[in-house]
Design an enzyme around this catalytic site. Structure first.
Site, PDB file in Angstrom:
ATOM      1  N   GLY A  25      36.745  37.735  30.514  1.00 48.21           N
ATOM      2  CA  GLY A  25      36.682  38.866  31.431  1.00 48.21           C
ATOM      3  C   GLY A  25      36.138  38.440  32.775  1.00 48.21           C
ATOM      4  O   GLY A  25      35.115  37.755  32.843  1.00 48.21           O
ATOM      5  N   TYR A  26      36.806  38.859  33.840  1.00 49.85           N
ATOM      6  CA  TYR A  26      36.390  38.466  35.192  1.00 49.85           C
ATOM      7  C   TYR A  26      36.151  39.672  36.104  1.00 49.85           C
ATOM      8  O   TYR A  26      35.727  39.516  37.239  1.00 49.85           O
ATOM      9  CB  TYR A  26      37.437  37.537  35.816  1.00 49.85           C
ATOM     10  CG  TYR A  26      38.835  38.132  35.856  1.00 49.85           C
ATOM     11  CD1 TYR A  26      39.251  38.888  36.944  1.00 49.85           C
ATOM     12  CD2 TYR A  26      39.724  37.950  34.803  1.00 49.85           C
ATOM     13  CE1 TYR A  26      40.525  39.446  36.983  1.00 49.85           C
ATOM     14  CE2 TYR A  26      40.999  38.499  34.831  1.00 49.85           C
ATOM     15  CZ  TYR A  26      41.389  39.241  35.919  1.00 49.85           C
ATOM     16  OH  TYR A  26      42.655  39.795  35.956  1.00 49.85           O
ATOM     17  N   GLY A  27      36.437  40.871  35.599  1.00 47.02           N
ATOM     18  CA  GLY A  27      36.218  42.093  36.373  1.00 47.02           C
ATOM     19  C   GLY A  27      35.342  43.046  35.590  1.00 47.02           C
ATOM     20  O   GLY A  27      34.228  42.704  35.181  1.00 47.02           O
ATOM     21  N   GLU A  99      44.291  47.928  30.028  1.00 50.27           N
ATOM     22  CA  GLU A  99      44.827  47.074  31.095  1.00 50.27           C
ATOM     23  C   GLU A  99      46.309  47.339  31.372  1.00 50.27           C
ATOM     24  O   GLU A  99      46.996  46.489  31.947  1.00 50.27           O
ATOM     25  CB  GLU A  99      44.617  45.598  30.714  1.00 50.27           C
ATOM     26  CG  GLU A  99      43.182  45.231  30.355  1.00 50.27           C
ATOM     27  CD  GLU A  99      42.212  45.380  31.515  1.00 50.27           C
ATOM     28  OE1 GLU A  99      42.652  45.305  32.684  1.00 50.27           O
ATOM     29  OE2 GLU A  99      41.005  45.574  31.272  1.00 50.27           O
TER      30      GLU A  99
END
Length: 199
Positions: A25-27, A99
């Site tokens: 996860g990057y957000g 998503e």
């Protein structure tokens, strides 16, 4: 305007026979883990940079006034820090729903430090690498907004809101989560500083 990617993602069966695997996860996945996971730890990926270039028509904006959320753009030599989760294949349906506005599942190498260290440290530390999953919104999806002047992006973020809350909350939560990881992301910090000026 939106592109529902659930059908496409459901055809990706790479991890279906695994008991568990890693998701990076990057957000909002860094700070909003509203799904079941077996393990969670800081991680990073190479050759990708975080950018507020994806439109949010369903969470942090509306079709009439989309917000901006992060995706990844290819950048040779870049290092993107975030949070990895070990999950089971059963969790993917929930993540695909979350998503669905333009994000596709993609395989990437995910890196973990084998000893306690700052995630953004330039110091060489022993690491582990595993094949894992990201959700990526590319320029060919209908919700992609792309690059814009920082002031314009900040103004859009400052005023957009959607069913999941304000777009500025998303940005500021991401900035805070990265700070807690010891990570400096210049793109996120610059946008956050501009949005705070409008508050």
């Amino acid at each position: 305007m939106t592109l529902d990617t659930r059908g496409h993602n459901g055809q990706m069966t790479h991890f279906d026979q695994h008991d568990s695997f890693w998701l990076f996860g990057y957000g909002s996945l860094i700070w909003k883990a509203d799904f079941a996971y077996l393990e969670r730890k800081p991680a990073w990926i190479f050759d990708w940079s975080r950018r507020f270039w994806q439109g949010s028509h369903d969470h942090r904006g509306t079709p009439q006034a989309p917000g901006r959320v992060v995706t990844l753009v290819a950048e040779l030599g870049a290092r993107c820090a975030g949070m990895a989760y070990r999950i089971t294949p059963a969790v993917l349906a929930q993540l695909d729903m979350r998503e669905k506005n333009g994000y596709l599942r993609e395989l990437v190498p995910i890196h973990f430090a084998l000893e306690q260290t700052a995630i953004d440290s330039a110091t060489q530390v022993p690491e582990q690498r595993v094949e894992g999953l990201i959700y990526l919104a590319t320029p060919d999806n209908a919700a992609f907004l792309g690059e814009a002047p920082l002031n314009d992006m900040a103004a859009q973020i400052a005023y957009a809101t959607g069913p999941s809350g304000s777009n500025s909350e998303y940005l500021l939560n991401l900035e805070r989560a990265l700070q807690e990881l010891g990570v400096t992301d210049l793109h996120v910090s610059a946008l956050a500083a501009l949005v705070k000026q409008t508050a």
